[in-house]
Design an enzyme around this catalytic site. Structure first.
Site, PDB file in Angstrom:
ATOM      1  N   ASN A   1      -6.381   5.953 -11.860  1.00  0.00           N
ATOM      2  CA  ASN A   1      -7.833   5.896 -11.743  1.00  0.00           C
ATOM      3  C   ASN A   1      -8.427   6.960 -10.834  1.00  0.00           C
ATOM      4  OD1 ASN A   1     -10.585   4.403 -11.402  1.00  0.00           O
ATOM      5  ND2 ASN A   1      -9.708   4.418  -9.331  1.00  0.00           N
TER       6      ASN A   1
ATOM      7  N   SER B   1     -13.717   9.320 -18.992  1.00  0.00           N
ATOM      8  CA  SER B   1     -15.167   9.221 -18.819  1.00  0.00           C
ATOM      9  C   SER B   1     -15.873   9.332 -20.165  1.00  0.00           C
ATOM     10  CB  SER B   1     -15.665  10.337 -17.898  1.00  0.00           C
ATOM     11  OG  SER B   1     -17.075  10.415 -17.895  1.00  0.00           O
TER      12      SER B   1
ATOM     13  N   TYR C   1     -15.725  18.898 -14.531  1.00  0.00           N
ATOM     14  CA  TYR C   1     -15.455  17.469 -14.705  1.00  0.00           C
ATOM     15  C   TYR C   1     -15.177  17.134 -16.164  1.00  0.00           C
ATOM     16  CZ  TYR C   1     -16.145  12.417 -14.499  1.00  0.00           C
ATOM     17  OH  TYR C   1     -15.976  11.046 -14.611  1.00  0.00           O
TER      18      TYR C   1
ATOM     19  N   SER D   1     -11.824  18.445 -17.444  1.00  0.00           N
ATOM     20  CA  SER D   1     -10.680  17.688 -16.928  1.00  0.00           C
ATOM     21  C   SER D   1     -10.529  16.357 -17.664  1.00  0.00           C
ATOM     22  CB  SER D   1     -10.846  17.448 -15.427  1.00  0.00           C
ATOM     23  OG  SER D   1     -11.904  16.544 -15.155  1.00  0.00           O
TER      24      SER D   1
ATOM     25  N   VAL E   1       0.834  -1.196   0.000  1.00  0.00           N
ATOM     26  CA  VAL E   1       0.000   0.000   0.000  1.00  0.00           C
ATOM     27  C   VAL E   1       0.867   1.244   0.000  1.00  0.00           C
ATOM     28  CG1 VAL E   1      -1.943  -1.141   1.115  1.00  0.00           C
ATOM     29  CG2 VAL E   1      -0.236   0.029   2.521  1.00  0.00           C
TER      30      VAL E   1
END
Length: 241
Positions: A77, A128, A141, A144, A50
């Protein structure tokens, strides 16, 4: 498929967490990155390495990724969504924050992580399907993610000589903590698990462009060929403004 080392940003929730599950369950070595140290601790108990950092803080990225070794797969992501609810009182700070999280951060992540990707490796940028057609309130959004699209397609040209592939991902509506706040219809909504399975398969096939569900993305592409007055009226009819 032989075991690979994959780094996933935004791995503590939504699509990132479901991708983590896909890769761990398939026996791959996963490096899970995120801001939530408590959730990362839980992932470490599953055998993952991690790495805690905020993608908007370059120094934090640098310090916390220095010890990471070679990567076969880099999945960028992490992202955020803030809507511009009152366009006549345009929120410049929210706009800057979204651009910073979804686009500017990618530059820093590439600076510190791309040199770790092996020849024959792969970089995955999660954009997206909102970039196919503009949506109301999505100035920040959408801008970007449109920038991320261009970055991915340009990066692919320059990185080919290093034997590294680039995959651009256009998910449709996926049920995550981000989309839970949406107050408009989300046709063909997928679970994060369904999205991750599609991504896992497409990434494994080294697709340059991955979009799903196709009944949504192809419909949006079809709308984009219609006269603007037609598709604009359809979108506005189905969104709260």
């Amino acid at each position: 498929m032989a075991s690979v080392t994959v780094l996933i940003t935004g791995a503590t929730s939504g699509i990132g967490l479901s991708l983590f599950e896909e890769y761990v369950n398939a026996g791959h070595q996963v490096i899970a990155c995120g801001r939530n140290k408590e959730k990362l601790s839980t992932l470490s108990q599953r055998g993952a390495q991690v790495c805690a950092f905020d993608v908007t803080v370059p120094q934090s990225i640098k310090q916390n990724t220095e010890s990471i070794g070679e990567l076969d797969l880099l999945i960028l992501n992490a992202g955020d969504c803030i809507y511009i609810d009152d366009v006549m009182k345009f929120d410049g700070q929210s706009f800057a924050n979204v651009i910073g999280t979804n686009l500017t951060s990618i530059g820093w992540l590439l600076q510190y992580l791309l040199p770790k990707v092996k020849r024959g490796g792969q970089v995955v940028l999660v954009s997206s399907s909102a970039t196919i057609l503009p949506f109301p309130r999505s100035e920040a959004y959408g801008a970007s993610k449109a920038g991320l699209d261009y970055l991915a397609n340009s990066l692919r040209l320059d990185i080919a000589k290093y034997g590294i592939d680039v995959t651009l991902v256009h998910p449709g509506f996926v049920k995550t903590p981000l989309t839970d706040k949406n107050d408009f219809p989300m046709p063909f909504l997928l679970t994060s698990e369904q999205a991750a399975k599609r991504m896992f398969k497409g990434i494994q096939s080294r697709k340059k462009y991955l979009h799903f569900p196709k009944r949504l993305t192809l419909l949006l592409k079809l709308f984009s060929y219609l006269p603007a007055v037609v598709w604009q009226s359809i979108i506005l009819r189905n969104h709260t403004t």
